[in-house]
Scaffold this motif. Structure first.
Motif, short mmCIF file in Angstrom:
data_model
loop_
_atom_site.label_atom_id
_atom_site.label_comp_id
_atom_site.label_asym_id
_atom_site.label_seq_id
_atom_site.Cartn_x
_atom_site.Cartn_y
_atom_site.Cartn_z
N VAL A 7 6.65 5.63 -3.50
CA VAL A 7 5.27 5.19 -3.65
C VAL A 7 5.27 3.74 -4.08
CG1 VAL A 7 3.12 5.57 -4.88
CG2 VAL A 7 4.54 7.51 -4.24
N SER A 9 4.75 0.39 -5.78
CA SER A 9 4.35 0.03 -7.13
C SER A 9 4.09 -1.47 -7.19
CB SER A 9 5.44 0.41 -8.14
OG SER A 9 6.64 -0.26 -7.84
N ASP A 14 -4.21 -3.08 -12.58
CA ASP A 14 -4.73 -1.97 -11.79
C ASP A 14 -6.11 -2.33 -11.25
OD1 ASP A 14 -5.62 0.47 -10.76
OD2 ASP A 14 -4.53 1.60 -12.27
N ARG A 16 -8.16 -0.68 -9.78
CA ARG A 16 -9.16 0.37 -9.92
C ARG A 16 -10.11 0.10 -11.08
NH1 ARG A 16 -5.41 5.50 -10.31
NH2 ARG A 16 -4.31 4.08 -11.66
N ILE A 31 -0.84 6.58 -9.91
CA ILE A 31 -0.50 6.77 -8.50
C ILE A 31 1.00 6.99 -8.42
CG2 ILE A 31 -0.64 5.79 -6.18
CD1 ILE A 31 -2.95 4.11 -7.07
N ASP A 33 4.02 10.33 -7.74
CA ASP A 33 4.34 11.73 -7.48
C ASP A 33 5.47 12.14 -8.40
OD1 ASP A 33 2.53 12.32 -5.52
OD2 ASP A 33 3.86 11.95 -3.84
N GLY A 79 -3.09 4.75 -2.53
CA GLY A 79 -2.01 5.39 -3.27
C GLY A 79 -0.72 5.53 -2.50
N TYR A 80 -0.81 5.57 -1.17
CA TYR A 80 0.38 5.87 -0.37
C TYR A 80 0.49 4.87 0.78
CZ TYR A 80 0.63 10.18 -3.06
OH TYR A 80 0.73 11.09 -4.07
N PRO A 284 -6.87 6.78 -4.08
CA PRO A 284 -6.44 5.95 -5.20
C PRO A 284 -5.81 6.75 -6.33
CG PRO A 284 -8.77 6.36 -5.37
CD PRO A 284 -8.29 7.09 -4.13
N TYR A 285 -5.16 7.86 -6.00
CA TYR A 285 -4.50 8.71 -6.98
C TYR A 285 -3.43 9.52 -6.26
CZ TYR A 285 -8.46 11.27 -4.99
OH TYR A 285 -9.40 11.77 -4.13
N ASN A 286 -2.59 10.19 -7.03
CA ASN A 286 -1.54 10.99 -6.41
C ASN A 286 -2.11 12.30 -5.88
OD1 ASN A 286 -1.84 11.79 -9.19
ND2 ASN A 286 -0.04 13.06 -8.93
#
Length: 318
Positions: A7, A9, A14, A16, A31, A33, A79-80, A284-286
């Motif tokens: 993922v 970084s 951030d 967000r 974000i 896993d 996120g991905y 925007p999250y895992n």
């Protein structure tokens, strides 16, 4: 796989925090896993062998990067931001063994080539359920028939806001009638989130559904901030369904707080007409976040089984 492996970084602040699409509360889920997502045991305990995600996106790389640039411009963290192969790996890592190949055209003379691209690539993505798209233009029925009868596509995706698409366009009449006859589902972004469009909203969707009452339609995001209006149609139209994409999460994709708690009873009452969706990879999250939030909802185990897995399994592999 270790924490956050694969993922992207960044050392940047951030984004967000300054997004026009805010978060519920002050704590933002990372974000990342985890090595073993905690929801995997929970779904096994419910007798769910894997998750079927009805709402995942695959575009040619050039188009996907342009989409990500749009999200960057509104401070919506992706996120991905990974290669196709890595994204498929992250889906599997989170227990999502089957997923759709959603894409859509924003202009004429684009949809057919997207279908060709999907057909040429989807077999490389283990678990992918091939979906095509179309646009109100000359020749639309011809390439839709090709997608169904030659490519074997199992569904289609339309995005009324991005495509500026009026579902009631006479140019699409023959195509909708064909898909209705073939019982091929269409997943439609017809709601007003994250942004309203010229042809979004229940006022355009309802006459469309009345014209094609037996068409198999899945409404993305449960209709966004008009959830009750879309849910009110489920009794009258048994071929209508909703997906849970970005509804029961802490991210406010409409830019405002919605009364999503009032939507929870719909999950139980219409458990045969609801599908789980994530919007991966443009989240925007895992992936653990929407799955865990859904598992936390006060609905029956049977409803969770149907929404996370069984409804889509029965629809596409009955």
């Amino acid at each position: 796989m270790g924490e956050g492996e694969g993922v992207e970084s960044s050392n940047k602040p951030d984004i967000r925090l300054s997004s026009p699409f805010p978060w519920r509360g002050e704590t933002l889920p990372p974000i990342l896993d985890s090595e073993t997502p905690e929801h995997l045991k929970r779904i096994r305990d419910l007798g769910i062998p894997y998750i079927f995600d009805i709402h995942t996106h695959f575009f040619p790389e050039t188009i996907m990067k342009l989409i990500w640039r749009w999200f960057d411009n509104v401070n919506w963290a992706i996120g991905y931001r990974l290669s196709e192969a890595e994204r498929v790996e992250r889906l599997h890592h989170n227990g999502i063994q089957r997923f759709t190949t959603l894409n859509y055209a924003h202009k004429a003379e684009m949809a057919s080539s997207l279908n060709d691209w999907t057909y040429a690539n989807y077999k490389n993505w283990k678990g992918a359920i091939p979906f095509g798209t179309f646009y109100p233009e000359e020749g639309v029925l011809t390439y839709v028939k090709k997608a169904v009868e030659e490519y074997g596509f199992l569904g289609f995706k339309l995005h009324c806001e991005v495509s500026k698409l009026n579902l009631n366009s006479p140019e699409l009449t023959d195509t909708f009638l064909y898909l209705q006859e073939k019982q091929i589902p269409i997943l439609i972004h017809t709601g007003t989130a994250p942004l309203p469009g010229e042809f979004t909203g229940i006022q355009f969707f309802k006459p469309f559904l009345e014209t094609y009452p037996k068409l198999e339609v899945i409404v993305a995001h449960m209709g966004a901030d008009e959830i009750s209006a879309y849910a009110s149609l489920l009794d009258s139209y048994p071929n209508l369904a909703l997906d849970t994409t970005m509804v029961f999460v802490d991210f406010l994709a409409t830019g405002k707080v919605l009364d999503v708690d009032s939507a929870i009873p719909y999950l139980e009452r219409y458990q045969n007409q609801i599908y789980f969706g994530s919007d991966f990879p443009n989240i925007p999250y895992n992936l653990n976040h929407p799955i865990s939030r859904f598992l936390d909802l006060p609905i029956s185990d049977l409803a969770k089984q149907k929404i996370l897995y069984r409804n889509a399994e029965n629809r596409f592999f009955k």
